[in-house]
Design a protein around this motif. Structure first.
Motif, PDB file in Angstrom:
ATOM      1  N   THR A 146       0.301   3.961   1.538  1.00  0.00           N
ATOM      2  CA  THR A 146       0.211   4.609   2.795  1.00  0.00           C
ATOM      3  C   THR A 146       1.642   3.874   3.552  1.00  0.00           C
ATOM      4  O   THR A 146       2.371   5.100   4.254  1.00  0.00           O
ATOM      5  N   PRO A 172       0.874  -1.285  -0.075  1.00  0.00           N
ATOM      6  CA  PRO A 172      -0.105  -0.103  -0.085  1.00  0.00           C
ATOM      7  C   PRO A 172       0.854   1.121  -0.063  1.00  0.00           C
ATOM      8  O   PRO A 172       1.814   1.422   0.715  1.00  0.00           O
ATOM      9  N   VAL A 220      -0.913  12.616   3.133  1.00  0.00           N
ATOM     10  CA  VAL A 220      -1.047  11.174   2.601  1.00  0.00           C
ATOM     11  C   VAL A 220      -1.504  10.309   3.645  1.00  0.00           C
ATOM     12  O   VAL A 220      -2.512   9.733   3.298  1.00  0.00           O
ATOM     13  N   ARG A 267      -5.161   6.793  12.308  1.00  0.00           N
ATOM     14  CA  ARG A 267      -4.827   7.989  11.596  1.00  0.00           C
ATOM     15  C   ARG A 267      -4.779   9.277  12.628  1.00  0.00           C
ATOM     16  O   ARG A 267      -3.888  10.042  12.255  1.00  0.00           O
ATOM     17  N   ARG A 303      -5.178  11.317   4.263  1.00  0.00           N
ATOM     18  CA  ARG A 303      -6.018  10.628   3.180  1.00  0.00           C
ATOM     19  C   ARG A 303      -6.372   9.219   2.970  1.00  0.00           C
ATOM     20  O   ARG A 303      -7.366   8.723   2.678  1.00  0.00           O
ATOM     21  N   THR A 304      -5.294   8.610   3.514  1.00  0.00           N
ATOM     22  CA  THR A 304      -5.067   7.051   3.301  1.00  0.00           C
ATOM     23  C   THR A 304      -5.437   6.110   4.364  1.00  0.00           C
ATOM     24  O   THR A 304      -5.780   4.732   4.073  1.00  0.00           O
TER      25      THR A 304
END
Length: 392
Positions: free
Chosen positions: A4, A2, A173, A68, A176-177
């Protein structure tokens, strides 16, 4: 893998650059803030201590947060204190920003490692770990020399600004991910996780990791006097040697990502034995420029490849401590990073010369072989207890 996970590696690159870049900025900071060289050097020690203490504390502090939120919070704090550090006119506030930055760095590391391995299948966990740890190795290759170059041209404050700016795309990033919610499974109570982390096999693995990193940083911290006083190289060679060590480290974590998931015991055992042989051989041949150049590369590769494998072992053994395992792996890494240079300095201070840190590194690796062997013995005993068949 991924995207991320690579963003997490970028953030770790910025943090690794911050942790090590002061080695090239100490004199400028001392002159600008009107403090002694040892006082400026304390900025690095304060960061290391903050990492050791902060990893478990910050993991406990944020264990019930969505990942997150935790990652963005720690990275924003880390970036903000570098802006404050770049603007501060006084040493006291700069020292405080290093401690706070280390706490944020430790918290981010702990959550980032857990997040990376949770985003991939069991067959790719070591590879995900290697991407995150690889941020540190790239920092050694590119970030630290770049920070020193910026400091030389535009002053030490410019290096702090650069670290803050590099963190910005990683924040974007990650925001968002990384999923916003909490992990699907509810984490076990902290007391249960701490009992898991107190298991003898896991403690031996953490101790092995600390010893490996201690050996690495014991030698790495004194490459400059070794190269110039023992090997006889001109000072102009030193940045190249440091970059070569970083390149070897990058190769090592990349190899670990490819092979640890399929052959964990073989890879780790081979790395530990090779490190004993390598540090001993380096100590014996340090007077040769060819041997020094070659072994700086090889030892960097072996040290970080084996270190990455040991971090993967921590996650294997701490499956019942998903929110705290990364923090203990981070703390063990930094205990070694603080212990090694101290022991190497003691050996030099005792009059054994600039070659002596290499012998200390070899001794630390012998101890690491012993602790790893004890952990492997426990593994085989546990396997016999289950089904009567020795583990392989």
């Amino acid at each position: 893998m991924p995207f991320t996970v690579y963003a997490l590696g970028l953030a770790v690159f910025a943090q690794g650059t911050s942790e090590f870049m002061l080695s090239g900025l100490v004199s400028d900071i001392a002159d600008d803030l009107h403090v002694s060289i040892p006082a400026a050097g304390l900025l690095t020690s304060a960061f290391a201590i903050g990492m050791i203490v902060g990893a478990p504390l910050m993991a406990l502090f944020s264990r019930n947060w969505p990942r997150r939120r935790a990652l963005v919070f720690f990275l924003c704090v880390f970036s903000a204190v570098h802006v404050i550090g770049a603007l501060t006119p006084g040493y006291g506030l700069l020292l405080a920003t290093r401690v706070v930055g280390a706490l944020a760095n430790a918290g981010f590391w702990a959550v980032a490692l857990v997040t990376a391995v949770s985003m991939v299948g069991p067959e790719a966990r070591a590879r995900a770990t290697s991407v995150v740890v690889g941020g540190v190795t790239i920092a050694c290759v590119a970030g630290v020399p770049a920070g020193a170059a910026l400091g030389g041209h535009w002053g030490w404050r410019s290096a702090f600004w650069a670290v803050a700016l590099v963190s910005v795309p990683a924040v974007a990033v990650i925001a968002r991910t990384v999923p916003a919610g909490r992990p699907e499974s509810t984490p076990a109570p902290a007391s249960v996780e701490l009992r898991t982390l107190a298991g003898p096999r896991l403690l031996l693995t953490l101790l092995t990791s600390a010893l490996v990193q201690g050996a690495t940083f014991c030698a790495f911290s004194y490459v400059e006097p070794l190269a110039t006083h023992v090997t006889g190289l001109a000072p102009v060679w030193v940045p190249g040697l440091l970059a070569l060590f970083g390149l070897g480290s990058f190769i090592g974590v990349t190899a670990a990502g490819r092979f640890v998931d399929t052959r964990p015991v073989t890879f780790t055992a081979a790395g530990l034995v090779a490190l004993v042989i390598g540090w001993t051989g380096f100590a014996l041949t340090a007077g040769s420029p060819f041997a020094t150049v070659a072994l700086v590369l090889v030892q960097g590769m072996l040290a970080f490849g084996t270190g990455t494998a040991l971090i993967s072992w921590v996650f294997r053994l701490a499956a019942d401590a998903p929110t705290l395992s990364g923090s203990f792996a981070t703390a063990a890494f930094n205990v070694g990073g603080a212990l090694g240079p101290w022991l190497g300095g003691l050996a030099i201070g005792a009059g054994f010369g600039f070659r002596s840190p290499l012998w200390v590194s070899a001794l630390l690796m012998v101890l690491a072989l012993g602790t790893a062997g004890a952990a492997l013995g426990m593994r085989r005993t546990a396997a016999r207890g289950r089904d009567g068949v020795p583990a392989v």
